[in-house]
Motif scaffolding. Structure first.
Motif, mmCIF file in Angstrom:
data_model
loop_
_atom_site.group_PDB
_atom_site.id
_atom_site.type_symbol
_atom_site.label_atom_id
_atom_site.label_comp_id
_atom_site.label_asym_id
_atom_site.label_seq_id
_atom_site.Cartn_x
_atom_site.Cartn_y
_atom_site.Cartn_z
ATOM 1 N N MET A 1 0.843 -1.196 0.000
ATOM 2 C CA MET A 1 0.000 0.000 0.000
ATOM 3 C C MET A 1 0.882 1.251 0.000
ATOM 4 S SD MET A 1 -2.564 1.342 2.932
ATOM 5 C CE MET A 1 -1.286 2.195 3.832
ATOM 6 N N ASN A 2 0.516 2.190 -0.799
ATOM 7 C CA ASN A 2 1.238 3.460 -0.845
ATOM 8 C C ASN A 2 0.767 4.348 0.314
ATOM 9 O OD1 ASN A 2 2.375 5.927 -1.562
ATOM 10 N ND2 ASN A 2 2.247 5.424 -3.737
ATOM 11 N N PRO A 3 1.666 4.967 1.070
ATOM 12 C CA PRO A 3 1.228 5.835 2.182
ATOM 13 C C PRO A 3 0.406 7.037 1.739
ATOM 14 C CG PRO A 3 3.578 5.416 2.280
ATOM 15 C CD PRO A 3 3.123 4.852 0.997
ATOM 16 N N TYR B 1 -3.192 7.495 2.948
ATOM 17 C CA TYR B 1 -3.593 8.251 4.148
ATOM 18 C C TYR B 1 -4.077 9.645 3.770
ATOM 19 C CZ TYR B 1 -1.631 4.797 7.316
ATOM 20 O OH TYR B 1 -1.390 3.656 8.029
ATOM 21 N N SER C 1 4.729 13.930 7.327
ATOM 22 C CA SER C 1 5.911 13.814 8.171
ATOM 23 C C SER C 1 6.614 12.484 7.917
ATOM 24 C CB SER C 1 5.475 13.943 9.625
ATOM 25 O OG SER C 1 6.469 13.480 10.480
ATOM 26 N N ARG C 2 5.823 11.436 7.749
ATOM 27 C CA ARG C 2 6.426 10.133 7.503
ATOM 28 C C ARG C 2 7.021 10.063 6.101
ATOM 29 N NH1 ARG C 2 2.899 4.702 7.202
ATOM 30 N NH2 ARG C 2 4.572 3.147 7.293
ATOM 31 N N MET C 3 6.322 10.637 5.129
ATOM 32 C CA MET C 3 6.818 10.553 3.755
ATOM 33 C C MET C 3 8.163 11.256 3.601
ATOM 34 S SD MET C 3 3.531 11.325 1.514
ATOM 35 C CE MET C 3 2.084 10.332 1.624
ATOM 36 N N GLY D 1 10.248 11.922 6.125
ATOM 37 C CA GLY D 1 11.221 11.564 7.152
ATOM 38 C C GLY D 1 11.637 12.738 8.004
ATOM 39 N N ASN D 2 10.648 13.544 8.431
ATOM 40 C CA ASN D 2 10.942 14.793 9.109
ATOM 41 C C ASN D 2 9.912 14.982 10.212
ATOM 42 O OD1 ASN D 2 11.334 17.455 9.793
ATOM 43 N ND2 ASN D 2 11.859 18.037 7.694
ATOM 44 N N GLN E 1 4.905 16.520 12.548
ATOM 45 C CA GLN E 1 4.274 16.101 13.805
ATOM 46 C C GLN E 1 4.191 17.257 14.785
ATOM 47 O OE1 GLN E 1 5.811 12.474 15.388
ATOM 48 N NE2 GLN E 1 5.858 11.485 13.387
ATOM 49 N N SER F 1 9.986 -1.455 9.071
ATOM 50 C CA SER F 1 8.792 -1.235 8.256
ATOM 51 C C SER F 1 8.550 0.260 8.070
ATOM 52 C CB SER F 1 7.578 -1.896 8.886
ATOM 53 O OG SER F 1 7.049 -1.074 9.889
ATOM 54 N N LEU F 2 8.937 1.069 9.069
ATOM 55 C CA LEU F 2 8.734 2.508 8.923
ATOM 56 C C LEU F 2 9.778 3.123 8.010
ATOM 57 C CD1 LEU F 2 7.784 3.426 12.567
ATOM 58 C CD2 LEU F 2 6.298 3.407 10.588
ATOM 59 N N ALA G 1 10.212 1.679 1.792
ATOM 60 C CA ALA G 1 9.616 2.588 0.821
ATOM 61 C C ALA G 1 8.121 2.348 0.699
ATOM 62 C CB ALA G 1 10.278 2.418 -0.522
ATOM 63 N N ASP G 2 7.685 1.165 1.046
ATOM 64 C CA ASP G 2 6.268 0.853 0.955
ATOM 65 C C ASP G 2 5.835 0.247 2.277
ATOM 66 O OD1 ASP G 2 4.082 1.141 -0.518
ATOM 67 O OD2 ASP G 2 4.329 -0.694 -1.691
ATOM 68 N N THR G 3 4.525 0.345 2.593
ATOM 69 C CA THR G 3 4.089 -0.169 3.874
ATOM 70 C C THR G 3 3.884 -1.663 3.812
ATOM 71 O OG1 THR G 3 1.845 0.279 3.246
ATOM 72 C CG2 THR G 3 2.965 1.973 4.511
ATOM 73 N N GLU H 1 -0.059 -3.410 7.637
ATOM 74 C CA GLU H 1 -0.526 -2.032 7.748
ATOM 75 C C GLU H 1 -1.590 -1.740 6.692
ATOM 76 O OE1 GLU H 1 2.451 1.052 7.734
ATOM 77 O OE2 GLU H 1 0.863 2.551 7.704
ATOM 78 N N ALA I 1 0.411 4.034 13.622
ATOM 79 C CA ALA I 1 0.912 3.276 12.477
ATOM 80 C C ALA I 1 1.891 4.100 11.659
ATOM 81 C CB ALA I 1 -0.260 2.836 11.599
ATOM 82 N N GLY J 1 4.108 6.032 12.846
ATOM 83 C CA GLY J 1 5.318 6.311 13.620
ATOM 84 C C GLY J 1 5.231 7.539 14.494
ATOM 85 N N GLY K 1 10.149 7.657 4.924
ATOM 86 C CA GLY K 1 9.866 6.891 6.131
ATOM 87 C C GLY K 1 10.374 7.633 7.352
ATOM 88 N N ILE K 2 9.655 7.448 8.474
ATOM 89 C CA ILE K 2 9.942 8.244 9.659
ATOM 90 C C ILE K 2 10.992 7.579 10.542
ATOM 91 C CG2 ILE K 2 8.178 7.236 11.164
ATOM 92 C CD1 ILE K 2 8.634 10.970 10.800
#
Lengths: 99, 279
Positions: A1-3, A6, A49-51, A53-54, A58, B9-10, B13-15, B19, B63, B65, B138-139
């Motif tokens: 699944m692509n983030p 969300y 933020s997750r995409m 990495g920052n 948040q 997993s975090l 590149a993909d979940t 998740e 989920a 992070g 990814g976080i």
């Protein structure tokens, strides 16, 4: 699944919240719809933020939560005050400034 | 899942499939909760639906992070904010059921049209600006930098964003003071004592004795059932004013009177007195 999914979910929740603001007339439900929109925006911030990495996203979401809490306190106080003076929580009844 | 596996997993590149499953199951529930918030007629049901949606959003934060935000979401939103909403709902409880009468003609359809347009705009925008999966970071690394999500957030919050943090502190204080000011009401006249009220009643000569009691024929003595006048009409006076205003009166209609007559008849039949005895 692509983030990115969300983001789509957040957009959907935001739209549903906006619809609620437009179609409901009970001030409290209108207010809850606004909360829903704020939460959707927060989900977007967390996903970004997750995409990237920052953690800045948040932090922004955290500030949105704080401001939303303050907004809820003042907004509900205004609703209670309106209810006391008009005995109604409907937004249609607060029409004193209408021509 | 162990911490290392979560971090991996975090970072990916993909979940993970887990998740994805979580997203699709909980996403449907979140949208259902949001729709319930907007569409349910009773405000309390709306509030409960919104609380459910907020819990699901907290799970999404976890989920993604954002462990600190996930916990804060549950504590602040589902705990404090929704509790406040329910509290005000109980306070303003009388008109919680929304009227479905349209005051502006065609407003609902216009609103739905606008919502559809907004959805197309926002979702289309996301579709146009989608990051490629190679841009997905990814976080995990950001979380690990200071030894966890909470230390990482604290590091940002108390260095780069410390002014904003202080200002929000002031904002919260002002909000608390403002809410207190808005809802505080000074009593402008002296409260009347029981003795003064009694004197007033006698002077006006209205209901000098106590009000009549509710209930019918010692069968229904609940407070929400009006008593009957000698001619059989229900008397509003016998029921508390609050119940009257809320429209929570129990009807004493012709069925009840017929029921009482039927009981009379059965009693009479049991004792062997026929029709002629009661005439």
């Amino acid at each position: 699944m692509n983030p990115v999914n969300y983001l789509y979910l957040a957009a959907l929740l935001f739209t549903i919240g906006a619809t609620g603001v437009l179609i409901r007339r009970n001030a409290i439900i209108v207010f809850m719809s606004i909360e829903l929109m704020l939460n959707a925006a927060n989900l977007t911030l967390v996903a970004f933020s997750r995409m990237h990495g920052n953690l800045d996203g948040q932090i922004m979401a955290f500030f949105v939560m704080v401001v939303a809490a303050a907004e809820v306190v003042v907004g509900l106080a205004i609703i209670v005050m309106l209810y006391r003076s008009r005995h109604s929580a409907s937004v249609d009844d607060a029409s004193l400034m209408k021509l | 899942m162990s911490t290392a596996a979560t971090a991996a997993s975090l970072l990916a590149a993909d979940t993970s499939t887990g998740e994805a499953v979580q997203f699709y199951v909980l996403g449907v529930l979140a949208v259902a909760g949001a729709l319930g918030t907007v569409l349910l007629r009773r405000a309390v049901h709306s509030a409960l639906c919104l609380a459910g949606t907020m819990v699901i959003l907290a799970l999404f934060y976890l989920a993604n992070g954002a462990y600190f935000l996930g916990v804060v979401q549950i504590v602040v939103y589902t705990g404090a904010v929704m509790m406040l909403f329910l509290f005000v709902l109980m306070l303003v409880g009388r008109t919680t059921a929304d009227s479905l009468k349209e005051t502006i003609k065609g407003q609902r359809w216009l609103a739905l049209g606008c919502a559809l347009g907004l959805a197309m705009l926002v979702i289309g925008g996301i579709g146009q600006a989608t990051l490629g999966s190679e841009a997905f970071v990814g976080i995990g690394a950001a979380n690990a930098e200071f030894g966890g999500n909470v230390p990482g957030i604290a590091e940002r919050l108390f260095t780069e964003y410390v002014v904003a943090f202080e200002v929000t502190g002031a904002l919260l204080t002002i909000a608390a003071v403002g809410a207190t000011l808005l809802t505080h009401r000074e009593r402008t006249e002296k409260a009347r004592t029981q003795r003064e009220q009694a004197i007033e009643r006698v002077r006006l000569n209205q209901h000098v004795p106590p009000l009549p009691a509710p209930g019918v024929y010692a069968r229904h003595n609940s407070v929400d059932r009006p008593g009957l006048l000698p001619d059989g009409t229900p008397s509003e006076l016998t029921v508390n004013q609050t119940l009257r205003e809320r429209g929570q009166l129990r009807e004493v209609g012709q069925e009840q009177l017929a029921e009482v007559a039927a009981i009379d008849k059965r009693t009479a039949d049991y004792h062997g007195r026929g029709e002629e005895a009661r005439q």
